[in-house]
Motif scaffolding. Structure first.
Motif, PDB file in Angstrom:
ATOM      1  N   GLU A   1       0.809  -1.214   0.000  1.00  0.00           N
ATOM      2  CA  GLU A   1       0.000   0.000   0.000  1.00  0.00           C
ATOM      3  C   GLU A   1       0.844   1.265   0.000  1.00  0.00           C
ATOM      4  O   GLU A   1       2.010   1.250   0.380  1.00  0.00           O
ATOM      5  N   ILE A   2       0.232   2.314  -0.438  1.00  0.00           N
ATOM      6  CA  ILE A   2       0.816   3.642  -0.319  1.00  0.00           C
ATOM      7  C   ILE A   2       0.217   4.214   0.955  1.00  0.00           C
ATOM      8  O   ILE A   2      -0.994   4.167   1.157  1.00  0.00           O
ATOM      9  N   ARG A   3       1.076   4.713   1.816  1.00  0.00           N
ATOM     10  CA  ARG A   3       0.606   5.183   3.116  1.00  0.00           C
ATOM     11  C   ARG A   3       1.211   6.536   3.461  1.00  0.00           C
ATOM     12  O   ARG A   3       2.235   6.932   2.902  1.00  0.00           O
ATOM     13  N   LEU A   4       0.561   7.209   4.381  1.00  0.00           N
ATOM     14  CA  LEU A   4       1.062   8.484   4.877  1.00  0.00           C
ATOM     15  C   LEU A   4       2.382   8.233   5.606  1.00  0.00           C
ATOM     16  O   LEU A   4       2.481   7.307   6.420  1.00  0.00           O
TER      17      LEU A   4
ATOM     18  N   LEU B   1      15.805  18.431  -3.842  1.00  0.00           N
ATOM     19  CA  LEU B   1      16.927  18.226  -2.929  1.00  0.00           C
ATOM     20  C   LEU B   1      16.973  19.292  -1.836  1.00  0.00           C
ATOM     21  O   LEU B   1      17.683  19.132  -0.851  1.00  0.00           O
ATOM     22  N   GLU B   2      16.223  20.373  -2.027  1.00  0.00           N
ATOM     23  CA  GLU B   2      16.205  21.460  -1.046  1.00  0.00           C
ATOM     24  C   GLU B   2      15.035  21.342  -0.074  1.00  0.00           C
ATOM     25  O   GLU B   2      14.863  22.179   0.801  1.00  0.00           O
ATOM     26  N   GLY B   3      14.199  20.306  -0.230  1.00  0.00           N
ATOM     27  CA  GLY B   3      12.989  20.182   0.577  1.00  0.00           C
ATOM     28  C   GLY B   3      13.255  19.921   2.052  1.00  0.00           C
ATOM     29  O   GLY B   3      14.242  19.280   2.420  1.00  0.00           O
ATOM     30  N   ASP B   4      12.358  20.409   2.899  1.00  0.00           N
ATOM     31  CA  ASP B   4      12.394  20.148   4.342  1.00  0.00           C
ATOM     32  C   ASP B   4      11.424  18.994   4.586  1.00  0.00           C
ATOM     33  O   ASP B   4      10.239  19.197   4.844  1.00  0.00           O
ATOM     34  N   TYR B   5      11.933  17.773   4.466  1.00  0.00           N
ATOM     35  CA  TYR B   5      11.063  16.612   4.514  1.00  0.00           C
ATOM     36  C   TYR B   5      10.508  16.336   5.898  1.00  0.00           C
ATOM     37  O   TYR B   5       9.411  15.789   6.010  1.00  0.00           O
TER      38      TYR B   5
ATOM     39  N   GLU C   1       5.528  16.127   8.754  1.00  0.00           N
ATOM     40  CA  GLU C   1       4.717  16.616   9.872  1.00  0.00           C
ATOM     41  C   GLU C   1       3.409  17.231   9.380  1.00  0.00           C
ATOM     42  O   GLU C   1       2.364  17.076  10.015  1.00  0.00           O
ATOM     43  N   ALA C   2       3.449  17.880   8.224  1.00  0.00           N
ATOM     44  CA  ALA C   2       2.250  18.516   7.661  1.00  0.00           C
ATOM     45  C   ALA C   2       1.315  17.505   6.978  1.00  0.00           C
ATOM     46  O   ALA C   2       0.235  17.876   6.540  1.00  0.00           O
TER      47      ALA C   2
ATOM     48  N   LEU D   1       8.284   7.607  -2.967  1.00  0.00           N
ATOM     49  CA  LEU D   1       7.458   8.584  -2.256  1.00  0.00           C
ATOM     50  C   LEU D   1       6.822   9.561  -3.224  1.00  0.00           C
ATOM     51  O   LEU D   1       7.266   9.717  -4.372  1.00  0.00           O
ATOM     52  N   ILE D   2       5.784  10.206  -2.731  1.00  0.00           N
ATOM     53  CA  ILE D   2       5.156  11.298  -3.451  1.00  0.00           C
ATOM     54  C   ILE D   2       4.773  12.353  -2.425  1.00  0.00           C
ATOM     55  O   ILE D   2       4.336  12.016  -1.317  1.00  0.00           O
ATOM     56  N   VAL D   3       5.001  13.614  -2.772  1.00  0.00           N
ATOM     57  CA  VAL D   3       4.648  14.732  -1.909  1.00  0.00           C
ATOM     58  C   VAL D   3       3.460  15.434  -2.559  1.00  0.00           C
ATOM     59  O   VAL D   3       3.551  15.878  -3.708  1.00  0.00           O
ATOM     60  N   LEU D   4       2.346  15.500  -1.832  1.00  0.00           N
ATOM     61  CA  LEU D   4       1.106  16.065  -2.350  1.00  0.00           C
ATOM     62  C   LEU D   4       0.663  17.225  -1.477  1.00  0.00           C
ATOM     63  O   LEU D   4       0.502  17.063  -0.262  1.00  0.00           O
ATOM     64  N   ILE D   5       0.460  18.391  -2.102  1.00  0.00           N
ATOM     65  CA  ILE D   5       0.080  19.589  -1.364  1.00  0.00           C
ATOM     66  C   ILE D   5      -1.222  20.134  -1.947  1.00  0.00           C
ATOM     67  O   ILE D   5      -1.243  20.591  -3.100  1.00  0.00           O
ATOM     68  N   PRO D   6      -2.314  20.081  -1.177  1.00  0.00           N
ATOM     69  CA  PRO D   6      -3.573  20.627  -1.674  1.00  0.00           C
ATOM     70  C   PRO D   6      -3.478  22.140  -1.867  1.00  0.00           C
ATOM     71  O   PRO D   6      -2.961  22.852  -1.014  1.00  0.00           O
TER      72      PRO D   6
END
Length: 157
Positions: free
Chosen positions: A6-9, A40-44, A49-50, A64-69
Motif C-alpha cells: 500500500e501507499i501510506r502516509l 533536494l532542497e525540501g524540508d522533509y 509533519e504537515a 514517495l510522493i509529496v502532495l500539497i492541496p
C-alpha cells in the motif's frame, strides 16, 4: 521487488528513508541541469509533519510522493523512486494515487513543476495525460508547469 504494498502516509520514522530516496533519485540530475534540483532542497521533516508525504513499499520505503492541496488543484510537489526500481511502474502508481487523492479532496485535477532538462520525466507525464501550461525561471532553474484534468464521475471533465 513488487510495489503491491500500500501507499501510506509517511511518519517521522520514515524521514531517513525519504531523504535517502530523494537524494538517490535527484542527485544524478545535478550534472544534467547544472544545479541541485528543487526537491533536494525540501524540508522533509516539515512536509511529513504537515501530512504531505506518502510512501510506497514495506519499510524502509521504496518510493514517495509529496502532495500539497491548493485552492484549485492538488500539487504533486515531488515523485521519487529508488533508482533500482525505475521502469517498474512505481512512479505511475504514485501518480495514479495522486489522482485518486485529488478526486477524494474534490479537486478537478493535479499539477506539477519539473525542470525543462528532465525530458524523460516530461515525456512520462505527457504519456500519463499531463499537458504543459507554462514555463518560467524559478531560483535560476528553467521549469515547466504541467497539469492534468481529471475525469469526474458522471462528468466529461
Amino acid at each position: 521487488m513488487t510495489m503491491e504494498a500500500e501507499i501510506r502516509l509517511a511518519g517521522p520514522a520514515d524521514l531517513a528513508a525519504v531523504e535517502e530516496i530523494v537524494g538517490a533519485a535527484y542527485t544524478p540530475w545535478i550534472e544534467i541541469i547544472g544545479m541541485r534540483p528543487m526537491p533536494l532542497e525540501g524540508d522533509y521533516a516539515a512536509l511529513i509533519e504537515a501530512g504531505h508525504v506518502f510512501v510506497a513499499g514495506p519499510a524502509p520505503a521504496r518510493a514517495l510522493i509529496v502532495l500539497i492541496p491548493e485552492d484549485e488543484r492538488l500539487l504533486v510537489d515531488n515523485v521519487a523512486v529508488r533508482p533500482e526500481l525505475h521502469g517498474q511502474g512505481v512512479g505511475r502508481r504514485l501518480l495514479a494515487f495522486a489522482e485518486d487523492r485529488a478526486r477524494a479532496l474534490g479537486k478537478p485535477g493535479t499539477r506539477l513543476i519539473t525542470n525543462e532538462r528532465m525530458t524523460t520525466n516530461i515525456a512520462l507525464y505527457e504519456r500519463l495525460g499531463y499537458r504543459e501550461t507554462g514555463r518560467e525561471l524559478i531560483n535560476g532553474r528553467s521549469v515547466v508547469h504541467m497539469a492534468k484534468d481529471l475525469e469526474t464521475p458522471g462528468g466529461n471533465g
